[in-house]
Design a protein around this motif. Structure first.
Motif, PDB file in Angstrom:
ATOM      1  N   GLU A  79       0.847  -1.190   0.000  1.00  0.00           N
ATOM      2  CA  GLU A  79       0.000   0.000   0.000  1.00  0.00           C
ATOM      3  C   GLU A  79       0.884   1.241   0.000  1.00  0.00           C
ATOM      4  OE1 GLU A  79      -2.439  -0.208   3.451  1.00  0.00           O
ATOM      5  OE2 GLU A  79      -3.662  -1.885   2.707  1.00  0.00           O
ATOM      6  N   ARG A  80       0.433   2.256  -0.741  1.00  0.00           N
ATOM      7  CA  ARG A  80       1.206   3.498  -0.804  1.00  0.00           C
ATOM      8  C   ARG A  80       1.355   4.110   0.591  1.00  0.00           C
ATOM      9  NH1 ARG A  80       4.519   6.800  -4.106  1.00  0.00           N
ATOM     10  NH2 ARG A  80       4.601   8.805  -3.031  1.00  0.00           N
ATOM     11  N   GLU A  81       0.302   4.058   1.398  1.00  0.00           N
ATOM     12  CA  GLU A  81       0.354   4.647   2.737  1.00  0.00           C
ATOM     13  C   GLU A  81       1.398   3.940   3.609  1.00  0.00           C
ATOM     14  OE1 GLU A  81      -3.366   4.568   4.728  1.00  0.00           O
ATOM     15  OE2 GLU A  81      -2.741   5.953   6.318  1.00  0.00           O
ATOM     16  N   ALA A  82       1.500   2.600   3.437  1.00  0.00           N
ATOM     17  CA  ALA A  82       2.495   1.854   4.214  1.00  0.00           C
ATOM     18  C   ALA A  82       3.911   2.256   3.815  1.00  0.00           C
ATOM     19  CB  ALA A  82       2.292   0.351   4.009  1.00  0.00           C
ATOM     20  N   VAL A  83       4.132   2.447   2.522  1.00  0.00           N
ATOM     21  CA  VAL A  83       5.444   2.861   2.033  1.00  0.00           C
ATOM     22  C   VAL A  83       5.781   4.253   2.553  1.00  0.00           C
ATOM     23  CG1 VAL A  83       6.739   3.486  -0.033  1.00  0.00           C
ATOM     24  CG2 VAL A  83       5.370   1.405  -0.015  1.00  0.00           C
ATOM     25  N   GLU A  84       4.794   5.141   2.611  1.00  0.00           N
ATOM     26  CA  GLU A  84       5.038   6.500   3.100  1.00  0.00           C
ATOM     27  C   GLU A  84       5.420   6.496   4.578  1.00  0.00           C
ATOM     28  OE1 GLU A  84       1.489   8.595   2.137  1.00  0.00           O
ATOM     29  OE2 GLU A  84       2.084   8.983   0.050  1.00  0.00           O
ATOM     30  N   VAL A  85       4.813   5.604   5.350  1.00  0.00           N
ATOM     31  CA  VAL A  85       5.175   5.508   6.773  1.00  0.00           C
ATOM     32  C   VAL A  85       6.617   5.030   6.921  1.00  0.00           C
ATOM     33  CG1 VAL A  85       4.717   4.259   8.916  1.00  0.00           C
ATOM     34  CG2 VAL A  85       2.819   5.174   7.594  1.00  0.00           C
ATOM     35  N   ILE A  86       7.017   4.042   6.116  1.00  0.00           N
ATOM     36  CA  ILE A  86       8.402   3.555   6.164  1.00  0.00           C
ATOM     37  C   ILE A  86       9.364   4.675   5.779  1.00  0.00           C
ATOM     38  CG2 ILE A  86      10.048   1.973   5.103  1.00  0.00           C
ATOM     39  CD1 ILE A  86       7.809  -0.062   4.872  1.00  0.00           C
ATOM     40  N   ALA A 135      13.998  -1.553   6.337  1.00  0.00           N
ATOM     41  CA  ALA A 135      12.656  -1.639   6.922  1.00  0.00           C
ATOM     42  C   ALA A 135      11.653  -2.191   5.922  1.00  0.00           C
ATOM     43  CB  ALA A 135      12.216  -0.256   7.405  1.00  0.00           C
ATOM     44  N   PHE A 136      11.777  -1.798   4.660  1.00  0.00           N
ATOM     45  CA  PHE A 136      10.857  -2.285   3.633  1.00  0.00           C
ATOM     46  C   PHE A 136      11.029  -3.787   3.424  1.00  0.00           C
ATOM     47  CE2 PHE A 136       9.727  -3.033  -0.858  1.00  0.00           C
ATOM     48  CZ  PHE A 136       8.406  -2.599  -0.836  1.00  0.00           C
ATOM     49  N   GLU A 137      12.274  -4.255   3.412  1.00  0.00           N
ATOM     50  CA  GLU A 137      12.515  -5.693   3.251  1.00  0.00           C
ATOM     51  C   GLU A 137      11.967  -6.468   4.442  1.00  0.00           C
ATOM     52  OE1 GLU A 137      16.137  -8.660   1.909  1.00  0.00           O
ATOM     53  OE2 GLU A 137      16.612  -6.765   2.905  1.00  0.00           O
ATOM     54  N   GLN A 138      12.126  -5.911   5.637  1.00  0.00           N
ATOM     55  CA  GLN A 138      11.594  -6.572   6.830  1.00  0.00           C
ATOM     56  C   GLN A 138      10.073  -6.680   6.759  1.00  0.00           C
ATOM     57  OE1 GLN A 138      12.976  -4.787  10.452  1.00  0.00           O
ATOM     58  NE2 GLN A 138      11.682  -6.054  11.772  1.00  0.00           N
ATOM     59  N   ALA A 139       9.428  -5.611   6.295  1.00  0.00           N
ATOM     60  CA  ALA A 139       7.973  -5.638   6.145  1.00  0.00           C
ATOM     61  C   ALA A 139       7.552  -6.646   5.070  1.00  0.00           C
ATOM     62  CB  ALA A 139       7.451  -4.248   5.796  1.00  0.00           C
ATOM     63  N   GLY A 140       8.356  -6.734   4.003  1.00  0.00           N
ATOM     64  CA  GLY A 140       8.040  -7.697   2.953  1.00  0.00           C
ATOM     65  C   GLY A 140       8.129  -9.140   3.428  1.00  0.00           C
ATOM     66  N   VAL A 141       9.090  -9.423   4.315  1.00  0.00           N
ATOM     67  CA  VAL A 141       9.212 -10.767   4.880  1.00  0.00           C
ATOM     68  C   VAL A 141       8.038 -11.080   5.800  1.00  0.00           C
ATOM     69  CG1 VAL A 141      10.613 -12.222   6.392  1.00  0.00           C
ATOM     70  CG2 VAL A 141      11.720 -10.801   4.663  1.00  0.00           C
ATOM     71  N   ALA A 142       7.574 -10.067   6.541  1.00  0.00           N
ATOM     72  CA  ALA A 142       6.484 -10.284   7.491  1.00  0.00           C
ATOM     73  C   ALA A 142       5.125 -10.378   6.817  1.00  0.00           C
ATOM     74  CB  ALA A 142       6.460  -9.153   8.524  1.00  0.00           C
ATOM     75  N   ALA A 143       4.975  -9.753   5.641  1.00  0.00           N
ATOM     76  CA  ALA A 143       3.674  -9.721   4.971  1.00  0.00           C
ATOM     77  C   ALA A 143       3.375 -11.055   4.300  1.00  0.00           C
ATOM     78  CB  ALA A 143       3.651  -8.602   3.942  1.00  0.00           C
ATOM     79  N   GLU A 144       2.122 -11.477   4.389  1.00  0.00           N
ATOM     80  CA  GLU A 144       1.706 -12.703   3.712  1.00  0.00           C
ATOM     81  C   GLU A 144       1.423 -12.434   2.239  1.00  0.00           C
ATOM     82  OE1 GLU A 144      -1.541 -14.441   5.743  1.00  0.00           O
ATOM     83  OE2 GLU A 144      -0.443 -14.802   7.606  1.00  0.00           O
ATOM     84  N   GLN A 145       0.702 -11.359   1.947  1.00  0.00           N
ATOM     85  CA  GLN A 145       0.392 -11.030   0.556  1.00  0.00           C
ATOM     86  C   GLN A 145       0.768  -9.591   0.211  1.00  0.00           C
ATOM     87  OE1 GLN A 145      -3.775 -11.932   0.110  1.00  0.00           O
ATOM     88  NE2 GLN A 145      -3.417 -14.127  -0.140  1.00  0.00           N
ATOM     89  N   CYS A 146       0.383  -8.656   1.087  1.00  0.00           N
ATOM     90  CA  CYS A 146       0.557  -7.238   0.792  1.00  0.00           C
ATOM     91  C   CYS A 146       1.072  -6.523   2.045  1.00  0.00           C
ATOM     92  CB  CYS A 146      -0.757  -6.624   0.326  1.00  0.00           C
ATOM     93  SG  CYS A 146      -0.697  -4.845   0.005  1.00  0.00           S
ATOM     94  N   ILE A 147       1.969  -5.579   1.840  1.00  0.00           N
ATOM     95  CA  ILE A 147       2.453  -4.757   2.959  1.00  0.00           C
ATOM     96  C   ILE A 147       1.418  -3.677   3.229  1.00  0.00           C
ATOM     97  CG2 ILE A 147       4.284  -3.237   3.773  1.00  0.00           C
ATOM     98  CD1 ILE A 147       6.218  -4.657   1.941  1.00  0.00           C
TER      99      ILE A 147
END
Length: 573
Positions: free
Chosen positions: A212-219, A233-245
Motif C-alpha cells: 500500500e502506498r500509505e504503508a510505504v510513506e510511513v516507512i 525496513a521495507f525488506e523486513q515488512a516484505g518478509v512479514a507480509a503474507e500477501q501485501c504490505i
C-alpha cells in the motif's frame, strides 16, 4: 540489480553501480562528474552527511569511474557522465568484486591510531597497478584520533599526483579544522520524503512485492531520509507480509503510534475527557517502542497544526488534511504553541527517566492547563527539573506542577472587586476545611494572602518559605480544584506566588477570619520551623550575591534554587 550467485539483502543488492542509479544526491554526483570531465582533481574530498545517504557508495563509484576504461570515451563525448562507471571493463569488474589493487577502503572506526595512518602514507608512495589513480576511501573518518589526523596533514595537503583521498563521515564537525580546510567538501542531504517513497515503490515493483502506498510513506517517514534504513525496513515488512504490505502491518511490526490515535488524544484534551486521555496514553505505552516515539508523533502533529493555522500543510502530513481541519476547529487559540513549548521541556526528562509512562501522563495532563473550562487557554507553567536521589537513581524527585509557581513576581492590579472576591476566597477555605484531613495542607492554604481574580485566574500570595510545600499543594489538587471552580466559576485556576523574605514578607498575611484556632497555630509552628535557617543566615555578615541567571553556566545552582527557593551568595572565610 541483485547480485548473481546468492541472495543479498536489499541494502546491498540495490546499491547503485553507476552514477545514474544514485537517488536524490544530484549535486554531489554532478560535482564529481564535472571533476572527471574537466580532469580537475582535488587531493582530498570530504563526503559528509547522515547515515545511509550514499557517501560510501558514491565514493566507490567515483573511484571506479576514475579508473574505468570508458573514461576516454566519456572525455571524447561519445558517452554520458551518468553511464560511468561502465561495469564491464576489467577495472570495473575488479571494483565490483572488491579486488581492485588501486582502491583501498579503510574503516577508521577500527584503525584509529597513528601507526595505521603511517602505513597508509608509506603505501601511497607506490604508483597505481591497474588504473590511472590510487584511491583511498577512509570511512567514518571522524573516528581518527587527533594524533592520527596531525600525522595525516602533510600527506593530505601534498599527496602524490596519482593519489586521491576520500574521507566519508556522518559527523563533519568532528573533523579537525586543519583537515577540513584542505578538503573539497560534498554534502549529502537526507532524501526528501516523496523521493524516498517513490523509490521504494519502484523497488517493490521490480521485486514483485505488493504494498500500500500509505504503508510505504510511513516507512519513508520513519527512515528520516536514509535510503539504507528505508530499504532495510521495507525488506523486513516484505518478509512479514503474507500477501501485501499494509499500513497496519507496518505499524504493528515497528511499534508505531498511529496519527489517528494522536488526533483522538488531542480531541479528548480539548473536551477534558480525562478517562479517554489515559486510555490513549495506555495504548501508547503498550507499543513495543518507547513512549519517546509517542512524544515525537505528538510534536509532529502539533507542528503540523501550527503550519495548518497558517494555511500550510507539511509534505509528509498531506494525507491528514481533513483531520487537521477538525483539529484546528476544536483547538483553543494558542494551544499548540504552548503545548510544543511544554513537550520540548519534557524531551530530555523522557529520555532519562525510568518511569516513562508516569512522566508521559503528567505531560499530557499538564496540557489541560492550557484548556480552560470554556475552551480558553489558561496560564502556562514550567516543569520541575529531574534530579537524582542519593542512590543515584534516575527517578524524578519532584513532580511536575499542575499550576504555575511564580517566584518573586510583583503584584498586579485586578479589575474585579477585591473585597467581594476576598469573601469568595474565605468561602473557598471554609468549604475545603471539612474535606481536608491534612492539617499541613490547611495551614498552607490559610497562610495565603488573596490578591484577586483575573480572567478566572485566582492569584494568591504565600510566604516564600512555604514554597517547600508546593508539592503538597499540587498533589491535593483533586481535592480543592472542584471547590475552587464552584466558588470562582468553571475553569478557574489557582496561581500561587511565593514572596521573598524581608521587604515582601510584610505583605503576606493570613486571610481575615483565619487567624485564630488550631489552623493558625499550625501556621505559626510551620513558619517558625521553616524560617529558623533564614534567621541563622541573617546573622551571617558580608557575602557577595552571585548572578545565576545564565542557566547553562549554573545548571546545578538553578536546579537547587528551583527546589529550595532562595539566593546564592559567596562567603569568604
Amino acid at each position: 540489480m541483485a547480485e548473481v550467485g546468492y541472495r543479498l539483502n536489499f541494502a546491498r543488492s540495490w546499491r547503485p553501480r553507476a552514477f545514474k542509479e544514485v537517488v536524490g544526491q544530484t549535486t554531489p554526483v554532478q560535482l564529481l562528474a564535472n571533476s572527471i570531465a574537466r580532469d580537475i582533481y582535488f587531493p582530498v574530498y570530504l563526503l559528509s552527511g547522515m547515515r545511509g545517504s550514499g557517501k560510501t557508495t558514491v565514493g566507490r563509484l567515483f573511484a571506479a569511474a576514475l579508473n574505468c576504461e570508458r573514461l576516454v570515451d566519456f572525455c571524447a563525448g561519445s558517452c554520458q557522465w551518468n553511464d560511468l562507471p561502465c561495469g564491464a571493463c576489467r577495472s570495473c569488474q575488479l571494483m565490483q568484486r572488491g579486488e581492485h589493487p588501486d582502491f583501498i577502503e579503510v574503516d577508521a572506526a577500527s584503525y584509529t591510531g597513528v601507526e595505521n595512518v603511517r602505513q597508509i602514507i608509506d603505501e601511497a608512495q607506490f604508483l597505481p597497478v591497474v588504473g590511472r589513480k590510487k584511491v583511498y576511501l577512509v570511512d567514518e573518518a571522524h573516528m581518527l584520533s587527533k594524533s592520527a589526523f596531525n600525522a595525516f596533514l602533510k600527506m593530505l595537503e601534498e599527496p602524490p599526483a596519482s593519489v586521491i583521498f576520500l574521507l566519508a563521515t556522518t559527523e563533519a564537525h568532528k573533523i579537525i579544522d586543519t583537515v577540513r580546510s584542505r578538503s573539497f567538501q560534498l554534502f549529502f542531504d537526507p532524501l526528501p520524503f516523496d523521493t524516498l517513497a517513490d523509490y521504494l515503490i519502484q523497488v517493490a515493483q521490480k521485486e514483485g512485492i505488493s504494498c500500500e502506498r500509505e504503508a510505504v510513506e510511513v516507512i519513508a517517514q520513519q527512515s528520516e531520509g536514509s535510503v539504507r534504513d528505508a530499504l532495510t525496513a521495507f525488506e523486513q515488512a516484505g518478509v512479514a507480509a503474507e500477501q501485501c504490505i499494509t499500513i497496519d502491518l507496518v505499524r504493528g511490526l515497528f511499534g508505531l503510534v498511529s496519527f489517528a490515535a494522536v488526533f483522538d488524544l488531542y480531541h479528548a484534551l480539548f473536551v477534558r475527557d480525562i478517562p479517554r486521555v489515559f486510555d490513549v496514553v495506555s495504548e501508547f505505552a503498550g507499543q513495543r517502542r518507547s513512549l519517546a516515539h509517542g512524544w515525537s508523533v505528538l510534536v509532529e502533529v502539533a507542528t503540523g497544526a501550527l503550519w495548518f493555522e497558517k494555511s500550510l500543510l507539511m509534505p509528509n502530513l498531506r494525507a491528514y488534511e481533513k483531520d487537521f481541519q477538525r483539529l484546528i476547529a476544536a483547538a483553543p487559540q494558542g494551544f499548540f504553541a504552548r503545548a510544543l513549548d511544554l513537550f520540548f521541556k519534557y524531551e530530555l526528562l523522557l529520555q532519562k527517566t525510568q518511569n516513562q509512562k508516569q512522566l508521559f501522563e503528567r505531560m499530557i495532563i499538564a496540557c489541560l492547563e492550557f484548556v480552560g473550562g470554556s475552551g480558553e487557554v489558561a496560564v502556562q507553567f514550567n516543569p520541575v527539573e529531574q534530579v537524582k536521589d542519593s542512590k543515584g537513581a534516575g527517578a524524578p524527585v519532584s513532580s511536575v506542577p499542575l499550576v504555575q509557581a511564580v517566584m518573586e513576581q510583583p503584584l498586579v492590579e485586578t479589575s474585579g472587586n477585591v473585597n467581594t472576591e476576598a469573601e469568595v476566597w474565605k468561602k473557598f477555605l471554609a468549604q475545603v476545611r471539612p474535606l481536608c484531613k491534612d492539617p499541613i495542607l490547611l495551614s498552607v492554604l490559610a497562610s495565603g494572602c488573596f490578591q484577586g481574580v483575573d480572567s478566572k485566574v485566582v492569584r494568591v500570595m504565600f510566604p516564600k518559605s512555604f514554597a517547600f510545600y508546593q508539592e503538597l499543594l499540587i498533589n491535593a489538587r483533586l481535592l480543592w480544584q472542584p471547590v475552587l471552580e464552584e466558588c470562582f466559576g468553571g475553569g478557574a485556576t489557582l496561581l500561587p506566588f511565593f514572596s521573598t523574605e524581608g521587604e515582601d514578607a510584610g505583605r503576606v498575611r493570613p486571610v481575615a477570619g483565619h487567624d485564630k484556632g488550631p489552623t493558625a497555630e499550625l501556621v505559626k509552628k510551620n513558619s517558625a520551623k521553616v524560617s529558623m535557617p533564614v534567621q541563622k543566615r541573617k546573622q551571617m555578615r558580608g557575602g557577595t550575591a552571585v548572578d545565576i541567571s545564565d542557566v547553562n553556566a549554573w545548571p546545578t545552582a538553578n536546579m537547587l534554587v528551583g527546589l529550595f527557593p532562595g539566593s546564592v551568595k559567596l562567603y569568604e572565610e
